[in-house]
Scaffold this active site. Structure first.
Site, PDB file in Angstrom:
ATOM      1  N   CYS A  68       0.801  -1.234   0.000  1.00 38.95           N
ATOM      2  CA  CYS A  68       0.000   0.000   0.000  1.00 38.95           C
ATOM      3  C   CYS A  68       0.832   1.281   0.000  1.00 38.95           C
ATOM      4  CB  CYS A  68      -0.929   0.015   1.207  1.00 38.95           C
ATOM      5  SG  CYS A  68      -2.208  -1.230   1.069  1.00 38.95           S
TER       6      CYS A  68
HETATM    7  C1  UDX Z   1      -0.913   0.259   5.739  1.00 38.37           C
HETATM    8  C2  UDX Z   1      -1.715   1.093   6.779  1.00 38.37           C
HETATM    9  O1  UDX Z   1      -1.202   0.875   8.073  1.00 38.37           O
HETATM   10  C3  UDX Z   1      -3.169   0.741   6.722  1.00 38.37           C
HETATM   11  O2  UDX Z   1      -3.885   1.511   7.648  1.00 38.37           O
HETATM   12  C4  UDX Z   1      -3.631   0.991   5.328  1.00 38.37           C
HETATM   13  O3  UDX Z   1      -4.999   0.795   5.191  1.00 38.37           O
HETATM   14  C5  UDX Z   1      -2.841   0.166   4.347  1.00 38.37           C
HETATM   15  O4  UDX Z   1      -1.454   0.447   4.480  1.00 38.37           O
HETATM   16  P1  UDX Z   1       0.247  -2.129   5.810  1.00 38.37           P
HETATM   17  O5  UDX Z   1       0.796  -1.818   4.460  1.00 38.37           O
HETATM   18  O6  UDX Z   1      -0.339  -3.473   6.059  1.00 38.37           O
HETATM   19  O7  UDX Z   1      -0.904  -1.091   6.178  1.00 38.37           O
HETATM   20  O8  UDX Z   1       1.450  -1.992   6.843  1.00 38.37           O
HETATM   21  P2  UDX Z   1       1.978  -0.971   7.940  1.00 38.37           P
HETATM   22  O9  UDX Z   1       1.866  -1.608   9.248  1.00 38.37           O
HETATM   23  O10 UDX Z   1       1.363   0.361   7.778  1.00 38.37           O
HETATM   24  O11 UDX Z   1       3.538  -0.883   7.584  1.00 38.37           O
HETATM   25  C6  UDX Z   1       4.006  -0.404   6.343  1.00 38.37           C
HETATM   26  C7  UDX Z   1       5.513  -0.359   6.315  1.00 38.37           C
HETATM   27  O12 UDX Z   1       6.000   0.755   7.041  1.00 38.37           O
HETATM   28  C8  UDX Z   1       6.239  -1.583   6.866  1.00 38.37           C
HETATM   29  O13 UDX Z   1       7.284  -1.938   5.990  1.00 38.37           O
HETATM   30  C9  UDX Z   1       6.785  -1.072   8.195  1.00 38.37           C
HETATM   31  O14 UDX Z   1       7.932  -1.763   8.592  1.00 38.37           O
HETATM   32  C10 UDX Z   1       7.070   0.374   7.894  1.00 38.37           C
HETATM   33  N1  UDX Z   1       7.072   1.275   9.074  1.00 38.37           N
HETATM   34  C11 UDX Z   1       5.960   1.406   9.828  1.00 38.37           C
HETATM   35  C12 UDX Z   1       8.205   2.025   9.381  1.00 38.37           C
HETATM   36  O15 UDX Z   1       9.223   1.937   8.694  1.00 38.37           O
HETATM   37  N2  UDX Z   1       8.187   2.868  10.466  1.00 38.37           N
HETATM   38  C13 UDX Z   1       7.100   3.024  11.230  1.00 38.37           C
HETATM   39  O16 UDX Z   1       7.140   3.807  12.172  1.00 38.37           O
HETATM   40  C14 UDX Z   1       5.943   2.266  10.896  1.00 38.37           C
END
Ligand code: UDX
Ligand code: UDX
Length: 443
Positions: free
Chosen positions: A277
């Site tokens: 996403c």
């Molecule tokens: C995301 C949103 O959280 C969700 O609400 C939306 O509807 C779809 O996209 P998702 O892609 O499943 O969900 O994962 P998410 O938990 O958001 O993590 C995305 C990425 O960001 C991961 O690779 C994670 O490691 C990274 N991340 C997350 C960071 O690098 N730092 C952070 O502080 C948080």
């Protein structure tokens, strides 16, 4: 209500199973016959907590799967479109959405009763009213607003928690071309109870809400990464403590409540965001902005910072070796985050690419995503290990990309190694004192 859903990817399937759980009669449609056959045996083609239980409970009762889109549309009152909307490197690729739309329209040609077509896939603002609606009118020969309704209902599902997110939503966004269509959509979500906030709006605003939400999360991550990188350059600053100090502000917490609000979990520096996403949605919105002659400087920076983080992670090893040629490195955690087998846009791949290009000898390990990773990154120079032990044997350095629970004791195990193994914490998820040669983003 009788509902058909086109596409049984992680969004379509979770939606189908959860709407069946809420009492609707759901028909899932997919072009892939093997997927359909597996679903009718109540087998989930994806790894998502709680999904298979729902399939076992509802398949054969309120939930069935078919490849026959025409029959599914004719036999239901509302159709959700949940096919993929990839970013093709230039813009959002609407091929699947418009392909499904055309077939739905052809089915509606044979139907006299009012039917509502709703886009659930993430699509750039304007897609539903400017592309989907006219395509439906053209292929059905009928009039939107009179013979059928059109809506847009974005999903907010986080992978690994998608079933829970669907059954206990934080919000429900209902976009419609008119009140009649939106009212039907509202009926779908009636069983979720009045306490869930609902927002009724037009389809374009509904589309934009999804992009605004994901772009904000991505921006917070890149913001944290930029400050972490500056902290490293200046020296003597630990980004984890910086962010702890920021999170303690009254803006990030309710005065009487313990603990930090969930938004702070997007203010963590690391080796970059991945997944199906955030990267694709931010890129698609930038491209869409350019088409509308609008500069998208901030989101462009969000992507640029994110693209640099894997290189910065590998650069931490260069503090220990002037050249990485022949240095043996284990990369741990290949899925884009823990508790999922999804490797789409995982920072593990650019990290492995950078390591290989620098001449390092690379091993890789993931508790569930080995097969998916190997498919996505088939470089024969990577030794994909079956166990954590195998990955940790005879290595000079370990890089954690995705901190699965299984890796909890890795620093302790390395602490006694001779010579001292370098430990790179790509997520700042470990105690920096736990191992002698600890390196982390923003330290
Ligand atoms: C995301 C949103 O959280 C969700 O609400 C939306 O509807 C779809 O996209 P998702 O892609 O499943 O969900 O994962 P998410 O938990 O958001 O993590 C995305 C990425 O960001 C991961 O690779 C994670 O490691 C990274 N991340 C997350 C960071 O690098 N730092 C952070 O502080 C948080
Ligand atoms: C996708 C998008 O990536 C996301 O942006 C959107 O919000 C929802 O849809 P996902 O469910 O992960 O998410 O898509 P994907 O895993 O690609 O699944 C799509 C499914 O649709 C596949 O099973 C595919 O076989 C099926 N499909 C695709 C059809 O049934 N018909 C088509 O014409 C195209």
């Amino acid at each position: 209500m009788k509902i058909s859903i086109i596409g049984t990817g992680y969004v379509g399937l979770v939606t189908g199973a959860c709407l069946a759980e809420k009492g609707h009669e759901v028909t899932c449609v997919d072009i892939n016959p093997e997927r359909v056959a597996a679903l009718n045996r109540a087998e989930s083609p994806i790894f998502e907590a709680g999904l298979e239980e729902l399939l076992r409970k509802h398949v054969g009762k309120g939930l069935s799967a078919t490849t026959d889109l025409n029959a599914a549309v004719l036999g239901t009152d509302l159709t959700l479109i949940a096919v993929g909307t990839p970013f093709n490197g230039k813009e959002i690729d609407l091929t699947f959405v418009l392909g499904a739309t055309k077939q739905i329209g052809a089915a509606l040609k044979q139907k006299n009763a009012y039917h509502v077509v709703v886009v659930k896939s993430t699509v750039v603002p304007g897609t539903t009213d400017q592309h989907v609606l006219p395509a439906l009118e053209a292929s059905s020969g009928r009039k939107a607003g009179k013979d059928f309704g059109v809506g847009m209902n974005p999903e907010f599902l986080s992978e690994g928690e998608a079933v829970n997110d669907f059954l206990f939503p934080d919000r429900i966004v209902l976009g419609g071309i008119d009140a009649r269509a939106t009212d039907v959509l509202e009926e779908v979500y009636k069983p979720f109870g009045p306490e869930v906030p609902r927002l009724r709006t037009n389809t374009r605003t509904a589309e934009m809400i999804k992009y605004a939400s994901n772009s904000l999360l991505a921006t917070l991550i890149s913001f944290s990464n930029e400050l972490a990188n500056l902290g490293s350059a200046l020296g003597g600053i630990d980004t984890v403590e910086v962010m702890r100090g920021v999170h303690l502000s009254m803006y990030f917490r309710s005065r009487n409540k313990e603990g930090l609000p969930p938004i702070t979990s997007f203010l963590k520096a690391g080796c970059g965001f991945g997944g199906s996403c955030l990267p694709k949605d931010v890129s698609a919105l930038i491209a869409h902005g350019h088409k509308a002659a609008t500069s998208m400087r901030m989101l462009e920076s969000v992507i640029r910072i994110n693209e640099e983080q894997p290189k910065r992670t590998v650069a931490l090893l260069r503090k220990h070796w002037a050249s990485l040629k022949g240095v043996r490195v284990a990369v741990l955690g290949l899925s884009f985050k823990p508790e999922t087998s999804d490797v789409r846009e995982s920072p593990a791949f650019p990290i492995m690419r950078e390591l290989l290009d620098s001449g390092a000898v690379v091993k890789a390990y993931d508790p569930v995503a080995k097969h998916e990773a190997q498919k996505a990154f088939p470089d024969v120079k990577v030794n994909y290990c079956d166990t954590l032990d195998a990955a940790l044997t005879e290595v000079d350095a370990v890089v954690v990309v995705t901190p699965w629970k299984e890796f909890k004791d890795v620093p302790a195990r390395l602490a006694s190694s001779q010579p001292k193994t370098v430990f790179v914490d790509g997520r700042r998820a470990y105690d920096k004192q736990a191992v002698a040669n600890y390196e982390g983003i923003g330290l």
